[in-house]
Design an enzyme around this catalytic site. Structure first.
Site, PDB file in Angstrom:
ATOM      1  N   LYS A 256      -4.044 -10.851  -6.798  1.00  6.33           N
ATOM      2  CA  LYS A 256      -5.273 -11.089  -6.298  1.00  6.33           C
ATOM      3  C   LYS A 256      -6.243 -10.009  -6.751  1.00  6.33           C
ATOM      4  O   LYS A 256      -5.933  -9.063  -7.349  1.00  6.33           O
ATOM      5  CB  LYS A 256      -5.261 -10.684  -4.850  1.00  6.33           C
ATOM      6  CG  LYS A 256      -5.459  -9.487  -4.278  1.00  6.33           C
ATOM      7  CD  LYS A 256      -5.535  -9.558  -2.727  1.00  6.33           C
ATOM      8  CE  LYS A 256      -6.008  -8.085  -2.293  1.00  6.33           C
ATOM      9  NZ  LYS A 256      -6.295  -7.879  -1.075  1.00  6.33           N
TER      10      LYS A 256
ATOM     11  N   LYS B  30       0.763  -1.242   0.035  1.00  9.15           N
ATOM     12  CA  LYS B  30       0.151   0.020   0.046  1.00  9.15           C
ATOM     13  C   LYS B  30       0.945   1.144  -0.021  1.00  9.15           C
ATOM     14  O   LYS B  30       0.147   2.295  -0.513  1.00  9.15           O
ATOM     15  CB  LYS B  30      -0.864  -0.040   1.130  1.00  9.15           C
ATOM     16  CG  LYS B  30      -2.181  -0.971   1.031  1.00  9.15           C
ATOM     17  CD  LYS B  30      -3.248  -0.993   1.958  1.00  9.15           C
ATOM     18  CE  LYS B  30      -4.449  -1.924   1.588  1.00  9.15           C
ATOM     19  NZ  LYS B  30      -5.627  -1.905   2.665  1.00  9.15           N
TER      20      LYS B  30
ATOM     21  N   LYS C  25     -10.853  -4.505  -5.568  1.00  8.33           N
ATOM     22  CA  LYS C  25     -11.607  -3.586  -6.213  1.00  8.33           C
ATOM     23  C   LYS C  25     -11.029  -2.392  -6.615  1.00  8.33           C
ATOM     24  O   LYS C  25     -11.286  -1.346  -7.169  1.00  8.33           O
ATOM     25  CB  LYS C  25     -12.795  -3.515  -5.087  1.00  8.33           C
ATOM     26  CG  LYS C  25     -12.126  -2.942  -3.788  1.00  8.33           C
ATOM     27  CD  LYS C  25     -13.392  -2.920  -2.746  1.00  8.33           C
ATOM     28  CE  LYS C  25     -13.009  -2.920  -1.408  1.00  8.33           C
ATOM     29  NZ  LYS C  25     -13.381  -4.084  -0.660  1.00  8.33           N
TER      30      LYS C  25
HETATM   31  P1  TYM Z   1     -10.779  -6.160   2.987  1.00  9.77           P
HETATM   32  O1  TYM Z   1     -11.859  -5.269   3.194  1.00  9.77           O
HETATM   33  O2  TYM Z   1      -9.433  -6.033   2.156  1.00  9.77           O
HETATM   34  O3  TYM Z   1     -11.288  -7.684   2.502  1.00  9.77           O
HETATM   35  C1  TYM Z   1     -12.558  -8.254   3.279  1.00  9.77           C
HETATM   36  C2  TYM Z   1     -12.238  -9.901   3.214  1.00  9.77           C
HETATM   37  O4  TYM Z   1     -12.131 -10.212   1.891  1.00  9.77           O
HETATM   38  C3  TYM Z   1     -11.070 -11.095   1.781  1.00  9.77           C
HETATM   39  N1  TYM Z   1     -10.521 -10.945   0.367  1.00  9.77           N
HETATM   40  C4  TYM Z   1     -10.235 -11.909  -0.561  1.00  9.77           C
HETATM   41  N2  TYM Z   1     -10.432 -13.277  -0.598  1.00  9.77           N
HETATM   42  C5  TYM Z   1     -10.238 -14.022  -1.485  1.00  9.77           C
HETATM   43  N3  TYM Z   1      -9.691 -13.755  -2.572  1.00  9.77           N
HETATM   44  C6  TYM Z   1      -9.620 -12.017  -2.788  1.00  9.77           C
HETATM   45  N4  TYM Z   1      -9.143 -11.638  -4.026  1.00  9.77           N
HETATM   46  C7  TYM Z   1      -9.873 -11.385  -1.760  1.00  9.77           C
HETATM   47  N5  TYM Z   1      -9.848  -9.901  -1.470  1.00  9.77           N
HETATM   48  C8  TYM Z   1     -10.275  -9.512  -0.292  1.00  9.77           C
HETATM   49  C9  TYM Z   1     -10.099 -10.520   3.005  1.00  9.77           C
HETATM   50  O5  TYM Z   1      -9.124 -11.354   3.031  1.00  9.77           O
HETATM   51  C10 TYM Z   1     -11.030 -10.277   3.925  1.00  9.77           C
HETATM   52  O6  TYM Z   1     -11.297 -11.201   4.764  1.00  9.77           O
HETATM   53  N6  TYM Z   1      -8.018  -5.416   6.965  1.00  9.77           N
HETATM   54  C11 TYM Z   1      -9.259  -6.006   6.641  1.00  9.77           C
HETATM   55  C12 TYM Z   1     -10.734  -5.729   7.387  1.00  9.77           C
HETATM   56  C13 TYM Z   1     -10.588  -5.903   8.698  1.00  9.77           C
HETATM   57  C14 TYM Z   1     -10.502  -7.123   9.520  1.00  9.77           C
HETATM   58  C15 TYM Z   1     -10.748  -6.772  10.887  1.00  9.77           C
HETATM   59  C16 TYM Z   1     -10.660  -8.743   9.168  1.00  9.77           C
HETATM   60  C17 TYM Z   1     -10.353  -4.719   9.696  1.00  9.77           C
HETATM   61  N7  TYM Z   1     -10.461  -5.435  11.122  1.00  9.77           N
HETATM   62  C18 TYM Z   1     -10.511  -7.854  11.694  1.00  9.77           C
HETATM   63  C19 TYM Z   1     -10.945  -9.429  10.335  1.00  9.77           C
HETATM   64  C20 TYM Z   1     -10.654  -9.129  11.619  1.00  9.77           C
HETATM   65  C21 TYM Z   1      -9.421  -5.700   5.220  1.00  9.77           C
HETATM   66  O7  TYM Z   1      -9.041  -4.938   4.624  1.00  9.77           O
HETATM   67  O8  TYM Z   1     -10.223  -6.532   4.562  1.00  9.77           O
END
Ligand code: TYM
Length: 336
Positions: free
Chosen positions: A201, A119, A204
């Site tokens: 990966k 990032k 969005k």
């Molecule tokens: P975020 O918002 O980027 O993504 C949400 C969830 O989607 C999963 N994910 C994917 N899984 C499979 N293939 C992909 N291409 C893909 N892109 C995203 C992510 O692994 C995630 O589970 N930091 C986290 C949000 C967060 C969080 C937490 C998660 C904040 N606090 C506490 C768990 C526990 C995030 O940015 O996810």
């Protein structure tokens, strides 16, 4: 999944950022598992709006995205009465615990996070402290509810390990204060790749809209995007590291239909990629249809959304404050 569905009343927590409409990757890697776990466990799910502040977003847009994401979570049938569905910033205890945990996290540990490095490269003009501190806030999100399981995609695994390390370190100083959480990563769908560059990966924030499927994409758009997915010139459907495009489509097909690699290979034996892609598109459309229909209905019910979010925040805060109070006492903050 079998070994954990037999245990009752373990606490499950996961959050997702309102940085845009979630993709099929978010859904197959995380949200679909949330919906399954919501039936069996004590679940807490939410929109991580504080995490989204690490990247500049127009305020009205962030508010709109948070509300829409909240509606989408409710459309997953997470049952907001049995479970808690909330918005992170509505529960101030997360930020309070994050500050305390900052003091139990080493600079070097946080600096090793690969997502921070990625990032920082992408946002070279705004490498703010929040971006660096983001995994500690995530650890606070998890530890504050004494979570047992955290369903996430593979990209969050390193952050989960940091949360475990912080919890273990804190417990070794103050006794057993935090439950040490386990990641829950599905067998398939945990790492859905870009449709255009299947080595990366699906995200969005990709600048090429053909690279991802959004959960709100219409059937027409889904079909077009899958038809234009990058494959190879062999025209034979099988799973292999040499065929990242086809293997990614097989992962998507598997996650939507439950069919194994062997079954998929048998189904498309002697057929070309045209038939295969048409079947994958159809499976995705059918998988998303109920979610999309429910979302379209719920997103218009503003009063219901506000009431449910207020209720979720109140119940989440009650639980979060219990852990925060204990932590404050342990570290020696004056509390009465
Ligand atoms: P975020 O918002 O980027 O993504 C949400 C969830 O989607 C999963 N994910 C994917 N899984 C499979 N293939 C992909 N291409 C893909 N892109 C995203 C992510 O692994 C995630 O589970 N930091 C986290 C949000 C967060 C969080 C937490 C998660 C904040 N606090 C506490 C768990 C526990 C995030 O940015 O996810």
């Amino acid at each position: 999944m079998e070994n954990i569905t037999t245990e009752k009343q373990k606490t499950v927590l996961s959050l997702i950022q309102p940085t845009g409409t979630p993709t099929l990757g978010n859904y197959l890697g995380a949200l679909k598992n949330w919906a399954t776990m919501a039936q069996e466990y004590d679940c807490i799910f939410g929109a991580a709006d504080l995490h989204s502040l690490t990247v500049r977003t127009e305020p009205a847009l962030l508010r709109k995205r948070t509300l829409e994401l909240y509606a989408l979570l409710l459309a997953l049938d997470l049952d907001p009465e049995k479970n808690i569905v909330f918005v992170q910033s509505h529960v101030p205890a997360h930020s309070q615990l994050a500050w305390i945990l900052n003091c139990y996290t080493q600079f070097g540990e946080a600096a090793r996070m690969t997502q921070f490095k990625d990032k920082s490269q992408k946002n070279a003009d705004n490498i703010n402290v929040g971006l660096f501190d983001y995994p500690v806030l995530m650890a606070a999100d998890i530890l504050i509810y004494q979570s047992d399981y955290v369903p996430v995609g593979i990209d969050q695994k390193q952050h989960l390990e940091l949360a475990r390390d912080i919890a273990t370190r804190f417990n070794s100083v103050y006794g057993s204060v935090f439950t040490v959480p386990e990641p829950f990563i599905g067998k398939r769908g945990a790492s859905i790749k870009s449709l255009q560059e299947p080595e990366k990966k699906m995200s969005k924030s990709d600048t090429n809209a053909k690279a991802f499927i959004l959960l709100t994409d219409t059937p027409d758009v889904i079909t077009k995007k899958i038809k234009s997915a990058v494959t190879d010139s062999e025209a034979k459907v099988y799973y292999s590291p040499d065929k990242p495009g086809v293997s990614n489509l097989m992962d998507i097909y598997n996650a939507c239909t439950g069919l194994s690699n062997e079954q998929i290979e048998a189904e498309f034996d002697g057929k070309g990629y045209g038939d295969f892609k048409a079947a994958v598109a159809e499976a995705v459309i059918e998988e998303l249809r109920p979610l999309q229909e429910k979302f379209d209905r719920i997103v218009k019910e503003k009063t219901y959304l506000e009431q449910t979010a207020a209720d979720g925040a109140e119940r989440a805060a009650r639980r979060a404050n219990r852990t925060l109070g204990k932590v404050m006492k342990k570290v020696g903050l004056w509390k009465f």
